[in-house]
Write an enzyme that holds these catalytic residues in place. Structure first.
Site, PDB file in Angstrom:
ATOM      1  N   ASN A   1      -2.091   4.855  16.532  1.00 29.86           N
ATOM      2  CA  ASN A   1      -3.250   4.854  15.646  1.00 29.86           C
ATOM      3  C   ASN A   1      -4.144   3.634  15.744  1.00 29.86           C
ATOM      4  O   ASN A   1      -5.281   3.659  15.318  1.00 29.86           O
ATOM      5  CB  ASN A   1      -2.780   4.954  14.193  1.00 29.86           C
TER       6      ASN A   1
ATOM      7  N   CYS B   1      -0.180   5.873   9.805  1.00 32.24           N
ATOM      8  CA  CYS B   1       0.997   5.083  10.187  1.00 32.24           C
ATOM      9  C   CYS B   1       0.575   3.858  10.978  1.00 32.24           C
ATOM     10  O   CYS B   1      -0.239   3.955  11.877  1.00 32.24           O
ATOM     11  CB  CYS B   1       1.914   5.872  11.103  1.00 32.24           C
TER      12      CYS B   1
ATOM     13  N   CYS C   1       3.823   8.292   1.120  1.00 32.04           N
ATOM     14  CA  CYS C   1       4.393   7.323   2.057  1.00 32.04           C
ATOM     15  C   CYS C   1       4.508   6.002   1.291  1.00 32.04           C
ATOM     16  O   CYS C   1       3.497   5.384   0.950  1.00 32.04           O
ATOM     17  CB  CYS C   1       3.455   7.195   3.256  1.00 32.04           C
TER      18      CYS C   1
ATOM     19  N   GLU D   1       0.829  -1.195   0.000  1.00 34.29           N
ATOM     20  CA  GLU D   1       0.000   0.000   0.000  1.00 34.29           C
ATOM     21  C   GLU D   1       0.870   1.253   0.000  1.00 34.29           C
ATOM     22  O   GLU D   1       1.989   1.233   0.505  1.00 34.29           O
ATOM     23  CB  GLU D   1      -0.917  -0.014   1.240  1.00 34.29           C
TER      24      GLU D   1
ATOM     25  N   GLY E   1       7.149  -2.305   5.707  1.00 35.38           N
ATOM     26  CA  GLY E   1       8.481  -2.893   5.637  1.00 35.38           C
ATOM     27  C   GLY E   1       9.591  -2.084   6.277  1.00 35.38           C
ATOM     28  O   GLY E   1       9.403  -0.933   6.678  1.00 35.38           O
ATOM     29  N   GLU E   2      10.737  -2.731   6.376  1.00 38.16           N
ATOM     30  CA  GLU E   2      11.904  -2.125   7.011  1.00 38.16           C
ATOM     31  C   GLU E   2      12.925  -1.760   5.924  1.00 38.16           C
ATOM     32  O   GLU E   2      13.547  -2.646   5.313  1.00 38.16           O
ATOM     33  CB  GLU E   2      12.495  -3.130   8.025  1.00 38.16           C
TER      34      GLU E   2
ATOM     35  N   LEU F   1      12.028   5.053  17.746  1.00 39.88           N
ATOM     36  CA  LEU F   1      12.500   4.696  19.086  1.00 39.88           C
ATOM     37  C   LEU F   1      11.338   4.177  19.940  1.00 39.88           C
ATOM     38  O   LEU F   1      11.410   3.090  20.484  1.00 39.88           O
ATOM     39  CB  LEU F   1      13.146   5.947  19.711  1.00 39.88           C
TER      40      LEU F   1
END
Ligand code: SAH
Ligand code: SF4
Length: 349
Positions: free
Chosen positions: A291, A333, A105, A92, A159-160, A215
């Protein structure tokens, strides 16, 4: 065999693909692919037919076939693009309009191999990395469909990024380069949950983009409760590395992301430790209200958010308080991959 999207190639790649005596054609093709959002060689009207045929033969040109739906928020102007690059490679992309800019994003993986307890993407099955072309196509499709330029890119979708380092950095560089979209490095942000080898590489390579460190707690034991990655790459090691290498970073290049979770990370001890890390690293803090409600975690009330925000702001650290747009279409997010949403749909075709 056609296994690659044309969008995965940068100008240098095009120069080596092209015949040596037609080098200027590489710039032309590159321009079509990365600036004019062309999805097929047929659109490249100033290329000779033979070259368009060769392009058609050598690369994958799926057009818009991966676009499954675009959902528009009824609450604000945000839109969520759902794409399927392969049947099991779904992602997405979220279009976030602001007064004088358009932020996108983008996703870098389908699902995520990590499983942060507050994040919807982590609950999805991880089905793989996106290629540079698949990352860029999100931008080009959005530009085509919305008929507007994208001014800011955040690698904060699914994803990272640092588990797909090469493809993410290649895409970011194309977006920044004059031969691509020419987006300023200050407007491209790569967000990581704290993959230390990726952070080290990013800093050592002097990557010019903004770096956001997720963090969410500056107390290691607490952070470990919501982010497994703390056990693999402790935040203390990350903070030490970033502090030791602070001269390699540009002013305002580093940002700390902090999700505010009710009754979990919003006490005075939490504020103190967050402030200490941000001060040490000279980083801005981006406070984000939770969220989604997973595993008993709740979004704090507006007054709790305000109190926490003030307690840090009063100490002189600049804080950006990100709004949570697109909640009705699960485009905010941490909500990418949540199945049901309201908002309204627009057919892809
Ligand atoms: N994997 C990367 C980038 C994608 S997540 C990372 O973790 O940094 C992008 C941002 O969305 C991160 O700051 C992440 O913490 C935040 N996010 C995830 N779940 C969220 C939630 N439930 N509420 C608010 N923000 C969330
Ligand atoms: Fe993956 Fe980032 Fe979600 Fe954690 S917050 S599961 S690293 S996408």
């Amino acid at each position: 065999m056609k296994t690659e999207l044309a969008q995965s190639l940068n100008l240098e790649d095009w120069q080596s693909w092209i015949l040596p005596d037609a080098k200027y054609r590489a710039a032309q093709i590159n321009h079509w692919v990365h600036k004019k959002n062309a999805l097929s060689p047929d659109e490249m009207s100033d290329l000779p037919l033979a070259m368009r045929e060769r392009l058609a033969r050598d690369f994958e040109w799926p057009g818009e076939s991966m676009l499954q739906s675009i959902r528009f928020s009824d609450a604000d102007q945000t839109a969520k693009f759902s794409l399927a690059f392969e049947p099991n490679k779904k992602i997405e992309t979220v279009w976030l309009p602001y007064e004088n800019r358009q932020s996108l994003c983008v996703s870098v993986q389908s699902g995520c191999s990590l499983d942060c307890s507050f994040c919807a993407t982590g609950k999805m099955k991880f089905t793989g990395n996106l290629s540079a072309g698949q990352i860029l196509l999100q931008v080009y499709l959005a530009r085509r469909r919305m008929n507007k330029d994208v001014t800011n890119i955040v690698f904060m979708g699914m994803g990272e990024p640092f588990y797909n380092y090469d493809n993410v950095m290649k895409a970011a560089l194309i977006l920044h380069s004059d031969f691509g979209s020419g987006i300023s490095t200050r407007r491209i942000t790569v967000s990581t949950s704290g993959v230390l080898p990726g952070i080290e590489r990013f800093v050592r390579e002097k990557q010019p983009f903004k770096l956001a460190l997720s963090l969410h707690s500056a107390i290691p034991e607490k952070r470990a409760k919501i982010m497994d990655i703390e056990k693999k790459f402790p935040m203390d090691d990350i903070v030490k590395f970033l502090y030791d290498n602070r001269s390699e970073l540009k002013p305002n290049q580093l940002m700390i992301e902090y999700i505010m979770i009710k009754d979990f990370n919003m006490g005075s001890e939490d504020a103190d430790s967050l402030f200490k890390v941000a001060k040490k690293l000279d980083a801005k803090i981006n406070l984000i209200p939770l969220n989604t409600a997973f595993a008993g975690m709740e979004r704090p009330s507006d007054s709790e958010i305000d109190t926490f925000w003030r307690s840090i702001r009063d100490r002189g650290i600049v804080i950006i308080n990100r709004r949570s747009p697109a909640k009705d279409i699960d485009g905010a997010c941490g909500m990418l991959a949540l199945k049901e949403s309201t908002g309204h749909n627009e057919p892809a075709a």
